[in-house]
Design an enzyme around this catalytic site. Structure first.
Site, PDB file in Angstrom:
ATOM      1  CG  HIS A  31      38.658  51.105  42.870  1.00 62.80           C
ATOM      2  ND1 HIS A  31      37.693  51.248  43.833  1.00 62.80           N
ATOM      3  CD2 HIS A  31      39.821  50.952  43.547  1.00 62.80           C
ATOM      4  CE1 HIS A  31      38.242  51.193  45.029  1.00 62.80           C
ATOM      5  NE2 HIS A  31      39.529  51.008  44.885  1.00 62.80           N
ATOM      6  CE1 TYR A  32      40.490  47.602  45.341  1.00 63.16           C
ATOM      7  CE2 TYR A  32      39.432  45.772  46.445  1.00 63.16           C
ATOM      8  CZ  TYR A  32      40.181  46.922  46.491  1.00 63.16           C
ATOM      9  OH  TYR A  32      40.633  47.380  47.710  1.00 63.16           O
ATOM     10  N   GLY A  33      39.381  46.075  39.159  1.00 62.45           N
ATOM     11  CA  GLY A  33      39.145  45.505  37.846  1.00 62.45           C
ATOM     12  C   GLY A  33      38.697  46.576  36.880  1.00 62.45           C
TER      13      GLY A  33
END
Length: 306
Positions: A31-33
């Site tokens: 979920h980093y991006g």
């Protein structure tokens, strides 16, 4: 990442520098991006360019978390789908050494979640099991199901909470590595923020940390000044003192960096040792000038230390 976008070739060069200097524990998240451009896509790019580095890096990936709704998903089905998604993006260029649930799902027993991860270890899909932002009791319950390869916590001079709430004690007792994110107080302890205007009205950081709000800014800036006094006497930077303090607590710091200069500065903290007197001075700073504002604020605060 949306809060620190860097072109892949530039990012890869920074990552290469970090690895060459000995920083071999890399931490990312599904979920980093965005679903089509997150840290896993960057990792795929890097290890495609440098396949010889795959076995040099310990890769820790966070998942089982819905980035759109900011909710953890700890069911066996969701955990398995998250790992499958991560492996599909990496496409065989690098194995996942540790898979962490980004947050504990309060609707699913931790034994169920970790049991699913343990099965994925048996299948060879992941190398080890980790947790992020889990409380001491949850860590014990999880570790009883499958040995934890790491527990990721926020730990810094701005967030010494794990030293008080039993998390650090539990990890030390069970011999679980503590992986410390935010060792620089999410930027506070770089010395970058001297006045509120330095934050920027639309800075993404304000969405994920209430400690940059105008009503608490001046108080928190004084903490930085106190740490800076120690750094000046040692001939180091504020950040190097901050990272050295985290290491002194027995944790592995994972500072984020988007320039080679910052990577090199952070890694020089390995050569910085804090005396007993300096550690006592920093403790007095935390005791007499406690940080103001919750770590995240809002709904995000409810998912901490579960």
């Amino acid at each position: 990442m949306p809060w620190a976008p860097v072109d892949y070739p530039i990012a890869a060069k920074i990552m290469k520098t970090a690895l060459e200097q000995g920083a071999n524990l890399w931490n990312g998240g599904i979920h980093y991006g965005t679903p089509t451009a997150n840290s896993l896509h960057l990792l795929k790019y890097y290890f495609t360019q440098y396949p010889e580095d795959a076995d040099k890096v310990i890769l820790c990936i966070k998942g089982a978390y819905n980035g759109a709704t900011h909710t953890p998903e700890g069911t066996p089905e969701a955990v398995r789908a998250s790992v499958k998604n991560a492996l599909a993006v990496l496409d065989g260029v690098k194995k996942i050494d540790i898979f962490e649930c980004a947050r504990v799902d309060p609707t699913v027993p931790i034994e169920t979640t970790v049991g699913a991860l343990a099965q994925l270890v048996k299948e060879g899909k992941i190398g080890g099991v980790g947790l992020s932002e889990a409380g001491a009791a949850t860590i014990r319950r999880a570790h009883a199901v499958h040995p934890l390869a790491g527990v990721e916590i926020e730990l810094s001079l701005f967030t010494p909470d794990p030293l008080k709430n039993g998390i650090a004690e539990t990890c030390q007792e069970l011999n679980i590595p503590m992986i410390a994110y935010g060792p620089l107080g999410r930027g506070w302890l770089t010395g970058r923020f001297r006045k509120y205007e330095d934050v920027g009205a639309n800075d993404f950081i304000q969405q994920f940390s209430a400690r940059f709000k105008p009503e608490v800014f001046d108080n928190n800036a004084k903490i930085v000044e106190a740490v800076e006094a120690v750094a000046k006497r040692k001939g180091t930077t504020i950040g190097q003192v901050a990272i050295a303090w985290v290491r002194a607590q027995g944790a592995i710091p994972i500072p984020g960096s988007k320039t080679e200069e910052r990577v090199l500065e952070n890694l020089k903290s390995k050569d910085v040792s804090l005396s007993a007197e300096e550690l006592e001075e920093l403790q007095r700073v935390m005791d007499t000038m406690p940080v103001q504002g919750p770590r995240y604020g809002g709904e995000f605060e409810k998912l901490l230390n579960l």
